[in-house]
Design a protein around this motif. Structure first.
Motif, PDB file in Angstrom:
ATOM      1  N   ASP A  30      -9.136  -3.071  -5.751  1.00 57.34           N
ATOM      2  CA  ASP A  30      -8.672  -3.378  -4.313  1.00 57.34           C
ATOM      3  C   ASP A  30      -9.561  -2.770  -2.465  1.00 57.34           C
ATOM      4  N   ARG A  90      -6.188  -4.630   1.689  1.00 57.53           N
ATOM      5  CA  ARG A  90      -6.962  -4.566   0.223  1.00 57.53           C
ATOM      6  C   ARG A  90      -6.424  -6.113  -0.510  1.00 57.53           C
ATOM      7  N   HIS A  91      -4.902  -5.773  -0.144  1.00 57.94           N
ATOM      8  CA  HIS A  91      -4.143  -6.866  -0.536  1.00 57.94           C
ATOM      9  C   HIS A  91      -4.763  -8.849  -0.653  1.00 57.94           C
ATOM     10  N   GLY A  92      -4.754  -9.073  -1.699  1.00 62.42           N
ATOM     11  CA  GLY A  92      -5.666 -10.153  -2.089  1.00 62.42           C
ATOM     12  C   GLY A  92      -6.511 -10.262  -1.899  1.00 62.42           C
TER      13      GLY A  92
END
Length: 224
Positions: A30, A90-92
């Motif tokens: 991520d 970083r998320h998704g």
């Protein structure tokens, strides 16, 4: 923008071709996706690093939806440090990039259940040509050849994310590969060990890559 996006190259290297499972910890992947997209924007001349922050210098879309969404966020926001941006982004990102690779027919999405109740999502390779080209470029520079700007950035990300094992290299060869990857980072000016005037990449790109490399290394902590 030209060439396969760095984030796609990293994911293809980080997932086992046959099992379709990630070979790196989720946090590494991520953070790597966030750094790769930001470096892509630097390569495209859209962002720069100045006074400890990443800022937009050109709001023109690149034509890549995932990358342009990040550019839009940077343009609309106040400047933030590289560490802040990799955490914010970083998320998704990994799921979106995996989805793009599926749409392109490079990998396929396989949803399974193991032991009757554990859901497993795999992404085995369908078209190996993209990853093969990436591996060939890295193999050439690992033997001592001078990298181009994009390959130097990719090699530096591989080093920062501790992805030597994803290259199929183990033991003493892995140590030699890590040393060569770090040498590339230094020679390209990413590590700050050489003058930006002597760098094989544009100073604007070298500054962004160096700053993001430090941010990711700090987030991952010391090597085990």
């Amino acid at each position: 923008m030209t060439g396969v996006p760095l984030a796609e190259e990293l994911l293809l290297l980080a997932y086992d071709d046959e099992t379709g499972k990630a070979t790196l910890p989720r946090i590494s992947l991520d953070l790597g996706m966030a750094a790769a997209v930001l470096i892509e924007l630097a390569l495209a001349g859209r962002i720069a690093y100045s006074d400890g922050a990443l800022t937009a210098v050109d709001p023109t879309p690149t034509g890549e939806p995932v990358i342009d969404d990040v550019l839009t966020r940077i343009v609309a926001d106040t400047p933030h440090s590289p560490s802040s941006w990799v955490q914010r982004l970083r998320h998704g990102l990994r799921e979106r990039i995996l989805g793009d690779l599926c749409e392109q027919g490079v990998i396929e999405s396989v949803d399974e259940t193991e032991l009757g109740f554990i859901r497993v999502h795999r992404y085995p390779v369908v078209d190996p040509s993209v990853e093969e080209e990436t591996r060939q470029r890295l193999a050439v520079v690992l033997t001592g050849a001078a990298p181009d700007e994009r390959t130097a950035a990719l090699a530096t990300l591989v080093a920062v994310l501790r992805m030597e094992s994803a290259l199929g290299i183990t033991g003493e060869d892995a140590d030699a590969a890590r040393n060569r990857l770090e040498e590339i980072a230094s020679g390209a000016g990413f590590s700050g060990e050489v003058s930006l005037d002597d760098s094989v990449v544009r100073p604007s790109v070298a500054l962004v890559v160096a700053a993001l490399g430090r941010a990711v290394e700090q987030a991952l902590g010391p090597r085990p």
